[in-house]
Motif scaffolding. Structure first.
Motif, PDB file in Angstrom:
ATOM      1  N   LEU A  83      26.821 -27.199  34.403  1.00  0.00           N
ATOM      2  CA  LEU A  83      26.248 -28.855  34.352  1.00  0.00           C
ATOM      3  C   LEU A  83      25.246 -28.859  33.362  1.00  0.00           C
ATOM      4  O   LEU A  83      25.124 -29.862  32.742  1.00  0.00           O
ATOM      5  CB  LEU A  83      25.621 -29.029  35.703  1.00  0.00           C
ATOM      6  CG  LEU A  83      26.153 -29.350  36.751  1.00  0.00           C
ATOM      7  CD1 LEU A  83      25.394 -29.426  38.072  1.00  0.00           C
ATOM      8  CD2 LEU A  83      26.579 -30.978  36.305  1.00  0.00           C
ATOM      9  N   GLY A  84      24.346 -27.616  32.914  1.00  0.00           N
ATOM     10  CA  GLY A  84      23.764 -27.898  31.724  1.00  0.00           C
ATOM     11  C   GLY A  84      24.383 -28.005  30.622  1.00  0.00           C
ATOM     12  O   GLY A  84      23.871 -29.008  29.815  1.00  0.00           O
ATOM     13  N   THR A  87      25.663 -31.566  30.524  1.00  0.00           N
ATOM     14  CA  THR A  87      24.683 -32.582  30.533  1.00  0.00           C
ATOM     15  C   THR A  87      24.324 -32.770  28.905  1.00  0.00           C
ATOM     16  O   THR A  87      23.849 -34.037  28.440  1.00  0.00           O
ATOM     17  CB  THR A  87      23.484 -32.110  31.382  1.00  0.00           C
ATOM     18  OG1 THR A  87      23.978 -32.042  32.550  1.00  0.00           O
ATOM     19  CG2 THR A  87      22.505 -33.254  31.148  1.00  0.00           C
ATOM     20  N   ARG A 187      20.348 -23.111  37.878  1.00  0.00           N
ATOM     21  CA  ARG A 187      20.187 -24.640  37.814  1.00  0.00           C
ATOM     22  C   ARG A 187      19.052 -24.953  36.629  1.00  0.00           C
ATOM     23  O   ARG A 187      18.961 -25.906  36.594  1.00  0.00           O
ATOM     24  CB  ARG A 187      19.965 -25.226  39.129  1.00  0.00           C
ATOM     25  CG  ARG A 187      19.028 -24.643  39.800  1.00  0.00           C
ATOM     26  CD  ARG A 187      18.997 -25.522  41.018  1.00  0.00           C
ATOM     27  NE  ARG A 187      17.999 -24.532  42.188  1.00  0.00           N
ATOM     28  CZ  ARG A 187      18.035 -23.469  42.593  1.00  0.00           C
ATOM     29  NH1 ARG A 187      19.179 -22.917  42.555  1.00  0.00           N
ATOM     30  NH2 ARG A 187      17.240 -22.977  43.443  1.00  0.00           N
ATOM     31  N   ALA A 190      19.659 -24.356  31.455  1.00  0.00           N
ATOM     32  CA  ALA A 190      20.292 -25.314  30.607  1.00  0.00           C
ATOM     33  C   ALA A 190      19.787 -24.897  29.209  1.00  0.00           C
ATOM     34  O   ALA A 190      20.638 -25.110  28.287  1.00  0.00           O
ATOM     35  CB  ALA A 190      20.030 -26.867  30.899  1.00  0.00           C
ATOM     36  N   TRP A 262      23.266 -33.122  37.161  1.00  0.00           N
ATOM     37  CA  TRP A 262      22.364 -32.066  36.889  1.00  0.00           C
ATOM     38  C   TRP A 262      21.303 -32.247  37.793  1.00  0.00           C
ATOM     39  O   TRP A 262      20.606 -31.361  38.555  1.00  0.00           O
ATOM     40  CB  TRP A 262      21.732 -31.991  35.257  1.00  0.00           C
ATOM     41  CG  TRP A 262      21.140 -30.891  35.122  1.00  0.00           C
ATOM     42  CD1 TRP A 262      21.207 -29.560  34.954  1.00  0.00           C
ATOM     43  CD2 TRP A 262      19.580 -30.854  35.071  1.00  0.00           C
ATOM     44  NE1 TRP A 262      19.908 -28.706  34.593  1.00  0.00           N
ATOM     45  CE2 TRP A 262      18.954 -29.712  34.689  1.00  0.00           C
ATOM     46  CE3 TRP A 262      18.925 -32.181  35.400  1.00  0.00           C
ATOM     47  CZ2 TRP A 262      17.702 -29.690  34.286  1.00  0.00           C
ATOM     48  CZ3 TRP A 262      17.247 -31.793  35.102  1.00  0.00           C
ATOM     49  CH2 TRP A 262      16.703 -30.690  34.920  1.00  0.00           C
TER      50      TRP A 262
END
Lengths: 428, 428
Positions: A83-84, A87, A187, A190, A262
């Motif tokens: 996700l990082g 994003t 999480r 990033a 995110w």
């Protein structure tokens, strides 16, 4: 990042927070900031995340991927390992960053059928090196490259922990290998190699992303009144205590749609514990005014809306039109229209006594996304402190992992047995 | 569509529904079915939506778009005028359906810069013909085609009401024009020209989509026990009454991600009224196991998870691997892994006493998506009947529209004045 919390005050919204309550909250924030600052100084687990803008070496990442010549990147990872990166590249408007962050065979087949292997680098990310979805996908991808006669070893970058199957593979095949930093949950990673390898391969200025993060980190102070990040976390907690159990996160910028995803992981996995935690609902302005807004205005008083926008963006004129009732559009730009809708939606929530918070960043660019990422990490850590939860773990997901491994691996775990005992009540 | 509600029973989940309560609910469902069936017979506003599988002419749509020669479609619409088309083409795995369903200038610039105008049809949809976002985008798109020297009038299909600016334009330029059907709110219009023009241009079998819808429509009976659609709506309402205020909609198929978005609009805009309504939270299996699942298991008992999967799909082998602890993957397919994770997640929710409902369709194809769309529309209408709300209107969104028009058009509406009076409390 700047905040306007006016529409979260009890003079506007029900529930809302009184200015007296804000003062009391400010004392708790000051205490929590001490804990957080000490955690950063000692690089304690989790708190170390906020040091990444200092400890991550952009030059080191750039050197590691220097040998990779690619126009596109395929990231193979899941959750915080994907996700990082998604994003950051989405915020920069990149169209050639593909993801395998699921194990849906139909989607995988479609993606691999369309991919130009020759020009696409593989960015595989798994801290443990054993994540089932990621390893399965990586095996599939290697196989597809081989079948197409393209040497995957020349275009693969591995980001993983010290040991494990991925680390061994990287050594064996002499692949560029980057480290998942110590003390940083997925999480929150990033602004490490986990999120930065993909934009680095694609030629973006990852130092500017770290700069944005640095600015957010340096703006952490002990008071709500001049720290937007902490103010966001503290207000969210104050509202949650008053019954606001849903946080609808609604950026007015398509490039921030993955940022909302995110945020949803950050918020749910960090704070969704011990019977607490706001449910993040992802929305997108202005589109979701035609979808979710009816509920946000007329439903229960259990939702806050986080409205996010850049204060500057590239714009586009709306051509003039000679039609009655539409002429007003021709004097405007798309950006004017979007801003008018942002402010109209914000006021329409207030008119319905529903709380919202306005978040503004200067621009959706390298610096802006770095700022947002670290600001919301700090907001989340502050929220976790005030809630008294273990922000940096995710114990509730282990059950399902054990069950899936049992089902697939033939190992008879208690969890797999529970799956087989399912109570059925079928309606056909 | 088939349902398994076993994990929503009170013997499994807290809150859950007892079998006694189900029996009582069944009486209310029978009454509501009478209202719905009468509404369908009389084509009453809203209820007429369920007649679309009968009243929509696939051949008529195909004839209307016959002159359009295109490899790609750009749909210009917003909310219910875009989501149906997007949901259907995404379910079919189409990559060449582009959308302008927002007014973000940066996203619009990026899309138009990348588009091959020559081979891309324009599908513009607005019931009133005056929707600000859609008309602004359409003006921008026309202009971009003209600037590129491509005749937009040769490749544009208009779907709109009887009168209004778009209807006039279609007449003036002799464009193919299709009707938004009477008595059908936008979010219920997927199985009309609104949702079917795009797949028709792209060559899909839209008759099969209608067939799937017909099957769902024909399976509406007066009892929960043999009507999956009504059972879903009734169970959701029963759970909402017991404190389940969030409905996390989690398909295990990437091609159904827009379907979750469509569901979110349907549910929020139809039922989010009078202080009632579940908040839809969009999720995606297996990806969101690494994001939202921690919260769903360990947060409040206020969320139901709707787990959706096809029972058959194209698959892909995971290549064998000679690494300790990973060998088990090599005996499986990606589909096996995804199914194991689906069942593991479902059981893990039950183990945490959290309610879930399992929804299965045969396959994600034309028939399957038609079935799902109509089944969930019927579920939503049943829920609205049981809740006693006005399912087919969305009065709460008017305030913001008036405000935006006032801000942009210079017309001094009361709403625009309220926007200017915003209570500020800035944190910088």
């Amino acid at each position: 990042m700047q905040l306007d919390i006016g529409n979260a005050l009890d003079s506007v919204a029900t529930p809302g927070v009184s200015t007296d309550a804000l003062d009391r909250l400010d004392d708790a924030v000051a205490d929590a900031h001490e804990t957080i600052a000490a955690g950063m100084s000692n690089a304690r687990f989790g708190y170390a995340s906020l040091n990444l803008p200092e400890t991550t070496s952009a030059a080191g990442i750039e050197r590691a991927v220097d040998s990779i010549d690619a126009d596109a990147v395929l990231t193979v990872g899941i959750g915080g390992s994907a996700l990082g990166a998604k994003t950051i590249t989405a915020a920069l408007g990149e169209a050639n960053h593909f993801l395998l962050d699921n194990v849906d065979p139909e989607a995988t087949n479609r993606l691999l059928d369309a991919l130009d292997f020759e020009s696409t680098a593989i960015n595989v990310v798994s801290k443990s090196g054993t994540t089932a979805e990621t390893l399965a996908n990586f095996l599939v991808v290697r196989d597809a490259y081989e079948a197409a006669g393209v040497d995957w070893t020349e275009r693969t970058v591995v980001t993983t922990g010290e040991s494990g199957p991925l680390a061994e593979l990287a050594a064996e095949e002499e692949l560029p290998k980057l480290a998942v930093p110590d003390g940083v949950p997925g999480r929150f990673s990033a602004l490490s190699a986990v999120g930065l390898v993909a934009p680095a391969i694609l030629g973006y200025d990852i130092e500017a992303v770290l700069d944005g993060g640095r600015e957010a980190r340096d703006s952490l102070t002990e008071s709500i009144d001049d720290c937007p990040a902490y103010a966001y976390g503290a207000l969210a907690v104050a509202l949650e205590r008053r019954g606001v159990h849903t946080n609808a996160f609604m950026p007015y910028a398509e490039a921030l749609e993955p940022f909302a995803e995110w945020f949803a992981q950050l918020w749910a996995e960090s704070l969704g514990k011990d019977g607490q935690g706001q449910t993040p609902a992802r929305a997108l302005g202005a589109t979701d005014q035609h979808s979710q807004l009816q509920l946000y205005r007329a439903g229960r008083h259990d939702t806050m809306v986080t409205l996010v926008r850049p204060t500057a963006r590239d714009d586009r004129e709306i051509p003039a039109v000679d039609v009655e009732g539409l002429a007003y559009l021709g004097d405007a730009t798309l950006g004017d229209l979007l801003d008018a809708e942002f402010e109209a939606t914000e006021a329409s929530l207030a008119a319905a006594d529903k709380p919202s918070i306005r978040v503004e960043l200067d621009r959706v660019d390298e610096h802006g996304i770095g700022d947002l990422l670290v600001s919301f990490e700090a907001a989340c850590i502050m929220a976790g402190e005030l809630m008294g939860v273990e922000t940096f773990t995710q114990p509730a997901v282990e059950w399902g992992k054990n069950a899936a491994r049992g089902l697939l691996g033939g190992e008879e775990t208690a969890e797999a047995a529970a799956v087989r005992d399912k109570r059925e009540y079928r309606i056909e």
